[in-house]
Write an enzyme that holds these catalytic residues in place. Sequence first.
Site, PDB file in Angstrom:
ATOM      1  N   CYS A   2     -31.829   2.455  13.849  1.00  0.00           N
ATOM      2  CA  CYS A   2     -32.267   3.373  12.599  1.00  0.00           C
ATOM      3  C   CYS A   2     -32.197   2.439  11.464  1.00  0.00           C
ATOM      4  O   CYS A   2     -31.185   1.701  11.090  1.00  0.00           O
ATOM      5  CB  CYS A   2     -31.589   4.559  12.586  1.00  0.00           C
ATOM      6  SG  CYS A   2     -31.444   5.593  14.095  1.00  0.00           S
ATOM      7  N   ARG A  27     -36.592  -3.305  12.237  1.00  0.00           N
ATOM      8  CA  ARG A  27     -35.420  -2.942  13.047  1.00  0.00           C
ATOM      9  C   ARG A  27     -35.857  -2.266  14.310  1.00  0.00           C
ATOM     10  O   ARG A  27     -34.815  -2.211  15.136  1.00  0.00           O
ATOM     11  CB  ARG A  27     -34.438  -2.291  12.190  1.00  0.00           C
ATOM     12  CG  ARG A  27     -33.959  -2.668  11.018  1.00  0.00           C
ATOM     13  CD  ARG A  27     -33.391  -1.685  10.005  1.00  0.00           C
ATOM     14  NE  ARG A  27     -32.194  -1.027  10.587  1.00  0.00           N
ATOM     15  CZ  ARG A  27     -30.740  -1.222  10.114  1.00  0.00           C
ATOM     16  NH1 ARG A  27     -30.737  -2.081   9.225  1.00  0.00           N
ATOM     17  NH2 ARG A  27     -29.954  -0.670  10.713  1.00  0.00           N
ATOM     18  N   TRP A  76     -34.426   5.477  15.749  1.00  0.00           N
ATOM     19  CA  TRP A  76     -34.511   4.909  16.951  1.00  0.00           C
ATOM     20  C   TRP A  76     -33.762   5.667  17.768  1.00  0.00           C
ATOM     21  O   TRP A  76     -32.564   6.241  17.713  1.00  0.00           O
ATOM     22  CB  TRP A  76     -33.712   3.496  16.999  1.00  0.00           C
ATOM     23  CG  TRP A  76     -33.604   2.879  18.348  1.00  0.00           C
ATOM     24  CD1 TRP A  76     -32.471   2.971  18.996  1.00  0.00           C
ATOM     25  CD2 TRP A  76     -34.482   2.240  19.231  1.00  0.00           C
ATOM     26  NE1 TRP A  76     -32.474   2.262  20.356  1.00  0.00           N
ATOM     27  CE2 TRP A  76     -33.749   1.900  20.492  1.00  0.00           C
ATOM     28  CE3 TRP A  76     -35.686   1.832  19.146  1.00  0.00           C
ATOM     29  CZ2 TRP A  76     -34.312   1.236  21.342  1.00  0.00           C
ATOM     30  CZ3 TRP A  76     -36.549   1.212  20.106  1.00  0.00           C
ATOM     31  CH2 TRP A  76     -35.648   0.823  21.167  1.00  0.00           C
ATOM     32  N   ASN A 102     -27.720   7.594  10.819  1.00  0.00           N
ATOM     33  CA  ASN A 102     -27.703   6.452  11.687  1.00  0.00           C
ATOM     34  C   ASN A 102     -26.438   6.398  12.274  1.00  0.00           C
ATOM     35  O   ASN A 102     -25.212   6.868  11.770  1.00  0.00           O
ATOM     36  CB  ASN A 102     -27.647   5.086  10.935  1.00  0.00           C
ATOM     37  CG  ASN A 102     -29.139   4.640  10.398  1.00  0.00           C
ATOM     38  OD1 ASN A 102     -29.952   5.524  10.571  1.00  0.00           O
ATOM     39  ND2 ASN A 102     -29.081   3.462   9.886  1.00  0.00           N
ATOM     40  N   GLY A 103     -26.307   6.278  13.537  1.00  0.00           N
ATOM     41  CA  GLY A 103     -25.053   6.109  14.348  1.00  0.00           C
ATOM     42  C   GLY A 103     -25.007   7.351  15.510  1.00  0.00           C
ATOM     43  O   GLY A 103     -26.266   7.968  15.871  1.00  0.00           O
ATOM     44  N   GLU A 487     -27.914 -15.982  35.535  1.00  0.00           N
ATOM     45  CA  GLU A 487     -28.481 -15.231  34.013  1.00  0.00           C
ATOM     46  C   GLU A 487     -28.521 -16.635  32.924  1.00  0.00           C
ATOM     47  O   GLU A 487     -29.224 -16.613  32.370  1.00  0.00           O
ATOM     48  CB  GLU A 487     -27.699 -14.080  33.672  1.00  0.00           C
ATOM     49  CG  GLU A 487     -27.968 -13.453  32.142  1.00  0.00           C
ATOM     50  CD  GLU A 487     -29.287 -13.119  32.017  1.00  0.00           C
ATOM     51  OE1 GLU A 487     -29.935 -12.931  32.853  1.00  0.00           O
ATOM     52  OE2 GLU A 487     -29.618 -12.878  30.665  1.00  0.00           O
ATOM     53  N   LYS A 491     -31.576 -17.855  31.115  1.00  0.00           N
ATOM     54  CA  LYS A 491     -31.653 -17.902  29.514  1.00  0.00           C
ATOM     55  C   LYS A 491     -32.242 -19.294  29.142  1.00  0.00           C
ATOM     56  O   LYS A 491     -32.974 -19.391  28.250  1.00  0.00           O
ATOM     57  CB  LYS A 491     -30.298 -17.593  28.979  1.00  0.00           C
ATOM     58  CG  LYS A 491     -29.864 -16.311  28.804  1.00  0.00           C
ATOM     59  CD  LYS A 491     -30.591 -15.409  27.836  1.00  0.00           C
ATOM     60  CE  LYS A 491     -31.871 -14.970  28.671  1.00  0.00           C
ATOM     61  NZ  LYS A 491     -31.440 -13.355  29.224  1.00  0.00           N
ATOM     62  N   GLU A 494     -36.041 -19.926  30.023  1.00  0.00           N
ATOM     63  CA  GLU A 494     -36.960 -19.076  29.434  1.00  0.00           C
ATOM     64  C   GLU A 494     -36.978 -19.763  27.967  1.00  0.00           C
ATOM     65  O   GLU A 494     -38.243 -19.528  27.367  1.00  0.00           O
ATOM     66  CB  GLU A 494     -36.737 -17.682  29.660  1.00  0.00           C
ATOM     67  CG  GLU A 494     -35.679 -17.137  28.917  1.00  0.00           C
ATOM     68  CD  GLU A 494     -35.299 -15.683  29.203  1.00  0.00           C
ATOM     69  OE1 GLU A 494     -36.383 -15.019  29.577  1.00  0.00           O
ATOM     70  OE2 GLU A 494     -34.347 -15.253  29.368  1.00  0.00           O
ATOM     71  N   HIS A 510     -24.759 -26.878  50.518  1.00  0.00           N
ATOM     72  CA  HIS A 510     -25.804 -26.454  51.643  1.00  0.00           C
ATOM     73  C   HIS A 510     -27.101 -26.881  50.852  1.00  0.00           C
ATOM     74  O   HIS A 510     -28.289 -26.450  51.583  1.00  0.00           O
ATOM     75  CB  HIS A 510     -25.881 -25.122  51.643  1.00  0.00           C
ATOM     76  CG  HIS A 510     -24.675 -24.698  52.338  1.00  0.00           C
ATOM     77  ND1 HIS A 510     -24.240 -24.804  53.612  1.00  0.00           N
ATOM     78  CD2 HIS A 510     -23.480 -23.700  51.856  1.00  0.00           C
ATOM     79  CE1 HIS A 510     -23.162 -24.261  53.973  1.00  0.00           C
ATOM     80  NE2 HIS A 510     -22.829 -23.621  53.012  1.00  0.00           N
ATOM     81  N   LYS A 609     -42.177  -9.525  25.844  1.00  0.00           N
ATOM     82  CA  LYS A 609     -40.828  -8.576  25.727  1.00  0.00           C
ATOM     83  C   LYS A 609     -41.073  -7.369  26.981  1.00  0.00           C
ATOM     84  O   LYS A 609     -39.962  -7.224  27.530  1.00  0.00           O
ATOM     85  CB  LYS A 609     -40.620  -7.926  24.511  1.00  0.00           C
ATOM     86  CG  LYS A 609     -39.312  -7.312  24.399  1.00  0.00           C
ATOM     87  CD  LYS A 609     -38.078  -8.073  24.322  1.00  0.00           C
ATOM     88  CE  LYS A 609     -36.737  -7.534  24.352  1.00  0.00           C
ATOM     89  NZ  LYS A 609     -35.912  -8.440  25.002  1.00  0.00           N
TER      90      LYS A 609
END
Length: 614
Positions: A2, A27, A76, A102-103, A487, A491, A494, A510, A609
Amino acid sequence: MCGIIGYIGRREAAPLLLNGLKRLEYRGYDSAGMAVLNGSMKMLKKKGSVSNLEELLNVSGTVMLGATVGIAHTRWATHGDPSDRNAHPHMNVSDDIALIHNGIIENYSTLKQELMAEGYEFESDTDSEVLVHLIDRIWKNDLALGLEGSVRHALRHVDGAYGICVVSSREPDKIVVARKGSPLVIGLGDGEFFIASDAAPIVEHTNKVVYLSDGEMAVVTRDNYTVKTIENVEQQKRVTELDFSLEKIEKGGFEHFMLKEIFEQPEVMRDVMRGRVRVEEGLVQLGGIHDYLDRLKQAKRIVICACGTSWHAGLIGEYLIEEFARIPVEVDYASEFRYRNPIVSADDVVIVISQSGETADTLAALRLAKEKGAMVMGICNVVGSTIPRETLCGMYTHAGPEVGVASTKAFTAQVIVLFMLAMALSKGRTISHEEIRLNLRELADVPDKVARILEQNDAIKEIAVKLKDARNALYLGRGYNFPVALEGALKLKEISYIHAEGYPAAEMKHGPIALIDEDMPVIVIATRDNTYAKILSNIEEVRSRKGRVIAIASEGDREIERLTKDVIYIPQASAAVLPLLTVIPLQLLSYHVATLRGCNVDRPRNLAKSVTVE
Ligand code: F6R
């Protein structure tokens, strides 16, 4: 997350606030609104983009003319869907106090019940609205407190995080602001002041700012501002001169959103746990699944469906739930699940994990699981997105908007949610209260440990220099660190376009061992856990084939230095929380390799995204 902008001065407030909201758009948000004072309170708010609010202003904005004080917000969603009524500002019943927040207010539901019992009516589903009614109640009971005193007293009842701005037509020449855990900055102009959640909307008006610290409040008038603690002790604040560009401020001073999001993780992790984890009591409270927990505990099997990074989080979830809750778990790529006619019945629980909540394959897997009669639960970041709307129950990750295409903070937030879920499923069944307490202690310690890893950013960049010209890379890990190896490899490929593969370390012999030579960097996660000795043997195997090893190891491990000079240390931790630590250096390593190769890390080629098509 937010955004907040407030203005008090001598110029027309509404256009300034609107411009400020545009500066905060980066944001991420789902609705926007503003309230100004020109004799009485005038408020406009709208779901969707700031341009929707602008259209509304073009139609009805004349009511705001003449106002030289006001507050505005981009929301948000965390509690309650994105909608007009959940957008900020929120007002009290007599429409003379307006608040933006916010929060997250952790104890909002208790406060809401108390206020409703006294006859307060709520117009939104947000946690924030309780604050404005609380201020109203306190002020009514003691008129002498005024706006400032009422806000101060109200905040004493609140658990959680906040950055707030409050205005009232009863005291029209001031804005009262307060912060705990959610940043607020005051911009000092000439006969005018700006308040904002970051410097982005302020920098075009002034470069002189005062940053509020946690637990501080400020009263801002046209000519002055005073800062006190919430306990009412006056504070002397230093004025800081900004020398950043707007672009840099939008990225929190970082070069890229991805780096900003990596560095946000300690804070995000605290947000994910906020109001949900009570370490000393060994308690996990998961509001979104509370009513379904018994059914979840009785599941014959849990099937986790997701794509990409969210699928990796799902694999960690499998290890966690099987180890602690002893419920069998399968993890499927959503794209495979949906087309392979899987066996799913009403005894199964299907958990779908998605940052965006819109991934086409994950959504299709969810719908198929529902058709087959399974109970479907979601773990999502974007509130009100399609997946949470279609699942029976679920949990939000509260990671805030993720702008960088490569997922970082959303991944660690997903893993924390899965950890909390594993504890909730274990409670009273498979592990003792004391074990739960110890596991929660380990989890609660993670954000500080992540912050310590982030301090090694420069050293990690030096290692990245050695990796930047590689054409291939191999990532190895075992146990909880195996999904982290996957992962790490994802990263790297990509964002740097270096071909990389992740493997369970023991699988190397193997097949992949055939690839190892002096041109093959091997990134080994070799933390001190029950597979440590075996991982060391894997490193020896790589070395004897002249492979270059970069190790992620536990602090205090001197043995590893015998095998490689390129070691990144992470703090000691129990095996189950290790992925939350070991993934951090891998995120940073990929980031630096990619930037050293001149790649656009925030917008890597060919990637989106949110993958809303098959
Ligand atoms: C990788 C990445 C993707 C997403 C995947 C699923 O960094 O971001 O692999 O994880 O496309 O997206 P969500 O989680 O939105 O369903």
